[in-house]
Structures are given as structure tokens and as C-alpha cells.
Design a protein around this motif. Sequence first.
Motif, PDB file in Angstrom:
ATOM      1  N   LYS A  24      13.763   8.931   0.247  1.00 52.80           N
ATOM      2  CA  LYS A  24      12.396   9.361  -0.083  1.00 52.80           C
ATOM      3  C   LYS A  24      11.405   8.226   0.158  1.00 52.80           C
ATOM      4  O   LYS A  24      10.333   8.438   0.751  1.00 52.80           O
ATOM      5  CB  LYS A  24      12.328   9.818  -1.539  1.00 52.80           C
ATOM      6  CG  LYS A  24      10.967  10.350  -1.953  1.00 52.80           C
ATOM      7  CD  LYS A  24      10.984  10.829  -3.399  1.00 52.80           C
ATOM      8  CE  LYS A  24       9.592  11.329  -3.815  1.00 52.80           C
ATOM      9  NZ  LYS A  24       9.589  11.783  -5.238  1.00 52.80           N
ATOM     10  N   THR A  25      11.757   7.025  -0.286  1.00 51.39           N
ATOM     11  CA  THR A  25      10.870   5.878  -0.106  1.00 51.39           C
ATOM     12  C   THR A  25      10.763   5.499   1.371  1.00 51.39           C
ATOM     13  O   THR A  25       9.688   5.132   1.853  1.00 51.39           O
ATOM     14  CB  THR A  25      11.374   4.668  -0.922  1.00 51.39           C
ATOM     15  OG1 THR A  25      11.479   5.036  -2.294  1.00 51.39           O
ATOM     16  CG2 THR A  25      10.424   3.486  -0.800  1.00 51.39           C
ATOM     17  N   GLN A  82       8.370   7.752   2.936  1.00 50.68           N
ATOM     18  CA  GLN A  82       7.013   7.405   2.517  1.00 50.68           C
ATOM     19  C   GLN A  82       6.499   6.193   3.292  1.00 50.68           C
ATOM     20  O   GLN A  82       5.330   6.135   3.687  1.00 50.68           O
ATOM     21  CB  GLN A  82       6.993   7.103   1.010  1.00 50.68           C
ATOM     22  CG  GLN A  82       5.593   7.001   0.415  1.00 50.68           C
ATOM     23  CD  GLN A  82       4.851   8.322   0.453  1.00 50.68           C
ATOM     24  OE1 GLN A  82       5.372   9.355   0.042  1.00 50.68           O
ATOM     25  NE2 GLN A  82       3.626   8.310   0.965  1.00 50.68           N
ATOM     26  N   ASN A  94       0.810  -1.219   0.000  1.00 50.42           N
ATOM     27  CA  ASN A  94       0.000   0.000   0.000  1.00 50.42           C
ATOM     28  C   ASN A  94       0.846   1.272   0.000  1.00 50.42           C
ATOM     29  O   ASN A  94       0.319   2.369  -0.186  1.00 50.42           O
ATOM     30  CB  ASN A  94      -0.925   0.023   1.229  1.00 50.42           C
ATOM     31  CG  ASN A  94      -2.011  -1.042   1.152  1.00 50.42           C
ATOM     32  OD1 ASN A  94      -2.468  -1.396   0.066  1.00 50.42           O
ATOM     33  ND2 ASN A  94      -2.431  -1.557   2.300  1.00 50.42           N
ATOM     34  N   VAL A  95       2.160   1.108   0.218  1.00 49.47           N
ATOM     35  CA  VAL A  95       3.044   2.276   0.223  1.00 49.47           C
ATOM     36  C   VAL A  95       3.294   2.737  -1.206  1.00 49.47           C
ATOM     37  O   VAL A  95       3.627   1.930  -2.078  1.00 49.47           O
ATOM     38  CB  VAL A  95       4.389   1.942   0.897  1.00 49.47           C
ATOM     39  CG1 VAL A  95       5.341   3.134   0.825  1.00 49.47           C
ATOM     40  CG2 VAL A  95       4.172   1.525   2.345  1.00 49.47           C
ATOM     41  N   SER A  96       3.141   4.018  -1.442  1.00 52.14           N
ATOM     42  CA  SER A  96       3.363   4.575  -2.774  1.00 52.14           C
ATOM     43  C   SER A  96       4.799   4.316  -3.231  1.00 52.14           C
ATOM     44  O   SER A  96       5.751   4.604  -2.512  1.00 52.14           O
ATOM     45  CB  SER A  96       3.103   6.091  -2.744  1.00 52.14           C
ATOM     46  OG  SER A  96       3.373   6.663  -3.997  1.00 52.14           O
ATOM     47  N   GLY A  97       4.947   3.741  -4.411  1.00 53.80           N
ATOM     48  CA  GLY A  97       6.276   3.501  -4.966  1.00 53.80           C
ATOM     49  C   GLY A  97       6.858   2.143  -4.640  1.00 53.80           C
ATOM     50  O   GLY A  97       7.960   1.811  -5.078  1.00 53.80           O
ATOM     51  N   ASP A 126       3.202   6.330   5.583  1.00 49.85           N
ATOM     52  CA  ASP A 126       2.044   5.488   5.258  1.00 49.85           C
ATOM     53  C   ASP A 126       1.772   4.395   6.291  1.00 49.85           C
ATOM     54  O   ASP A 126       0.633   3.925   6.410  1.00 49.85           O
ATOM     55  CB  ASP A 126       2.239   4.828   3.888  1.00 49.85           C
ATOM     56  CG  ASP A 126       2.155   5.817   2.732  1.00 49.85           C
ATOM     57  OD1 ASP A 126       1.767   6.974   2.987  1.00 49.85           O
ATOM     58  OD2 ASP A 126       2.483   5.435   1.597  1.00 49.85           O
TER      59      ASP A 126
END
Length: 199
Positions: free
Chosen positions: A118-119, A122, A76-79, A126
Motif C-alpha cells: 500500500k505504501t 502511494q 510528502n508521501v502520505s504515511g 505521489d
Amino acid sequence: MIAYIRGKIAEITDQAVFVEANGIGYELICPNPFRFQTKLGQIEKIYTYHHVREDAQILYGFEKTDEKTLFSKILNVSGIGPKGALAVLASTSVQDFVTAIEQENEKFLTGFPGVGKKTARQMILDLKGKLPFDYTMEEFTAARDGKETNDLALDEAIEALKALGYSDKEINQIKPKLKQEKQQEADGYIRKGLALMMK
């Protein structure tokens, strides 16, 4: 949705476990397929996550339900895709990952393949406070302290392996397996590292 498969472990590869159930062979992509090596030929229950996309339907397999749950949450985490989520589960335990998220430990998170700052941020954004695992603060503290000791010992072992002439590429190939060792002293990591290099 296929929740789990109970059947005979028929074959194991670098990426997957093949399970035969009622005459059908299922290919289950796993974080660490060789965890099932000792169960080859035996009847086992493997928890599954059925991932459906436009061009494929893929079954991912897990030894424990909490691994399956964490896999679905990381997706569900973007990227982050299935490959990235598998890499996380192949490299760490559920409790260590949850601890890193709750304590916003970016250094730990950026240690996974393909995860930059960045990840990592995120992931924390999240997932913090949203992971359905009941670990107490005492367990978080113990895991953090143990992790810091392990990290220091592993770092020392890696420097020792470099001094022995092994390249960064060679060391990076065995690093995920070394992380699973949970050694308190560098000597333990060095011995394991040398053994892996000889294979």
C-alpha cells in the motif's frame, strides 16, 4: 531554515554526526553516519534539512544535495515520516530509487523497512514524474538491468548464508549493508556477508 553546516566532524554515532561550527555542536541525524568516518576531525560541509514539529526541532544531515532533496520529497508521501525516509536513503542510491518510482517497481520499494504494498503504491502515486532529477531513459534502463543482476546475486547469497546456518534475523541485520555493495556475483555478497557476521 538551515541549508547546510560547515564545521569539524567531532563525533560519529550509529544515528548521527556531530559537527562543531563556531563553538556550537550540531547533532545531525544521517542515513549513513559512518560515510563520514574517514572525515572525522576534518572540516566538512553537510547539507541539512531542518524538521520542525510541535515537540522537537531536528536537523537531518546529508552528504549530497540530491539526497537532501529526495528526503524532502519522500516526506510528502502520505504515511511516510522522517524515520521511513531515512531508511530509504540508508538502503539505496537516489538514482535507484528514482528508477524504481518511474518504472513502478513495487518489489524494489517494498524492500525498505516498514514499506508494504500500500505504501509502495502511494509512493509511486505521489512521486512519479515529480522528482526533480534529470536521468535519461538510457540511465534508467542501465540502472534497471544492473539492479536485476544485483538482486539475483544478492538473493543467491542470502540463500547460501541461510544454508550455512545463519538466521533470518541475523541476515536482515546485515542486508542493508550488503545492498550497498553492488556486486555482480553471489560470491562477492557471500564474502561480505561472512565478514559482517564476524564483527
